[in-house]
Design an enzyme around this catalytic site. Sequence first.
Site, PDB file in Angstrom:
ATOM      1  N   ASP A  83       0.870  -1.185   0.000  1.00 56.36           N
ATOM      2  CA  ASP A  83       0.000   0.000   0.000  1.00 56.36           C
ATOM      3  C   ASP A  83       0.902   1.228   0.000  1.00 56.36           C
ATOM      4  O   ASP A  83       1.744   1.380   0.881  1.00 56.36           O
ATOM      5  CB  ASP A  83      -0.891  -0.017   1.248  1.00 56.36           C
ATOM      6  N   ASP A  94      -3.177   7.249  -3.909  1.00 57.31           N
ATOM      7  CA  ASP A  94      -3.128   6.210  -2.876  1.00 57.31           C
ATOM      8  C   ASP A  94      -3.578   4.915  -3.543  1.00 57.31           C
ATOM      9  O   ASP A  94      -4.662   4.870  -4.141  1.00 57.31           O
ATOM     10  CB  ASP A  94      -4.077   6.635  -1.739  1.00 57.31           C
ATOM     11  N   HIS A 153     -11.744   6.359   1.693  1.00 59.36           N
ATOM     12  CA  HIS A 153     -11.793   7.723   2.240  1.00 59.36           C
ATOM     13  C   HIS A 153     -11.715   8.761   1.136  1.00 59.36           C
ATOM     14  O   HIS A 153     -11.274   8.482   0.027  1.00 59.36           O
ATOM     15  CB  HIS A 153     -10.620   7.920   3.197  1.00 59.36           C
ATOM     16  N   HIS A 161      -6.552  11.295   4.723  1.00 62.60           N
ATOM     17  CA  HIS A 161      -7.905  10.895   5.111  1.00 62.60           C
ATOM     18  C   HIS A 161      -8.680  12.169   5.437  1.00 62.60           C
ATOM     19  O   HIS A 161      -8.480  12.764   6.489  1.00 62.60           O
ATOM     20  CB  HIS A 161      -7.894   9.975   6.330  1.00 62.60           C
ATOM     21  N   GLU A 186     -10.989   1.077  -1.067  1.00 65.74           N
ATOM     22  CA  GLU A 186     -10.024   0.035  -0.721  1.00 65.74           C
ATOM     23  C   GLU A 186     -10.663  -1.139   0.012  1.00 65.74           C
ATOM     24  O   GLU A 186     -10.619  -1.218   1.223  1.00 65.74           O
ATOM     25  CB  GLU A 186      -8.852   0.594   0.083  1.00 65.74           C
ATOM     26  N   GLU A 279      -6.651  -1.263  -3.867  1.00 64.73           N
ATOM     27  CA  GLU A 279      -7.069   0.130  -3.723  1.00 64.73           C
ATOM     28  C   GLU A 279      -6.720   0.970  -4.951  1.00 64.73           C
ATOM     29  O   GLU A 279      -5.660   0.805  -5.545  1.00 64.73           O
ATOM     30  CB  GLU A 279      -6.376   0.746  -2.489  1.00 64.73           C
TER      31      GLU A 279
HETATM   32 MN    MN Z   1      -6.266   4.702   1.411  1.00 60.43          MN
HETATM   33 MN    MN Z   2      -3.619   3.082   0.790  1.00 60.98          MN
END
Ligand code: MN
Ligand code: MN
Length: 293
Positions: A83, A94, A153, A161, A186, A279
């Site tokens: 991640d 992200d 998010h 976030h 995600e 994600e």
């Molecule tokens: Mn994330």
């Molecule tokens: Mn992430």
Amino acid sequence: MDNLEDWKKAGELTSKARAFGKEKIKIGVSLLKVTEEIEDFIYENGGKPAFPVQISVNNIAAHFNPSKDDEYIFRKGDLVKLDLGVHVNGCIGDTAISVDLGDNKELISASEEALKEAIKIVKPGVKLREIGKVIEKTITGKGFKPVRNLTGHEIKKYEEHAGMTIPNFDNGDETQLVEGQVIAIEPFATNGVGFIDEGKDSEIYKLLEEKTSRDMIARNVLMKIIKEYKVLPFAKRWLFKDFPEFKVNYALRLLEREKILHRYEQLVERDNGLVSQTEHTLLVQENPLILTK
Ligand code: MN
Ligand code: MN
């Protein structure tokens, strides 16, 4: 949409770093070495990590970033989540992928399919609960459970976030997506009970409040953190470039106690089930743009 070019650039670089990292994760290779190589790759390509690269293995769902002495070597059977995030002038991409070093193809495909199905319904006006419902249905349809207390998010500049959270099950949230929002979806899938708990301390920290410390060593380390990372999460390891180890350890302990810094905990599946994650970051519009494709 402000800074669309920066959001696109961050997304593209995040996706390149993901592909680069995916190839490096192999049985017998050091987790620390792969983490550092991906972080270097991001800098070398004109970005900065939006948070420390996280490589979480098996029952650890998220927030694992190695210490400078970490000795973990990937093993046969591991289910590895990579991640990572990149920012360009505060615009963040992200993304996450799961890599199978064992026999976990089905579990990984559950989170992959869930993300794919969720993206299909993304557009302005869609309710968050509907996204959660599609994710839940896809994962349970494959015989697994979504992790209920981990979420996607909204993302804003310098805020990983921000605002809304995007559930991985139908949580009843009637909030609707709005044109121009940047969101990360995600799905996490598990063969455990579908909840995570906080585990051991991680090596990841974040600035809570820009106040100063009366201690000189702590103050110097803090100034560096504010200048380099602002309010984005950072790894303790990164500070060893600029300060000796004892100063970093001393300063972080003090700043954490003074509630100037927050230290994250590792997130572990409650029943020690294996966890997969996939994600993407998207720009919400009639035809959503997958920024980290
Ligand atoms: Mn994330
Ligand atoms: Mn992430």
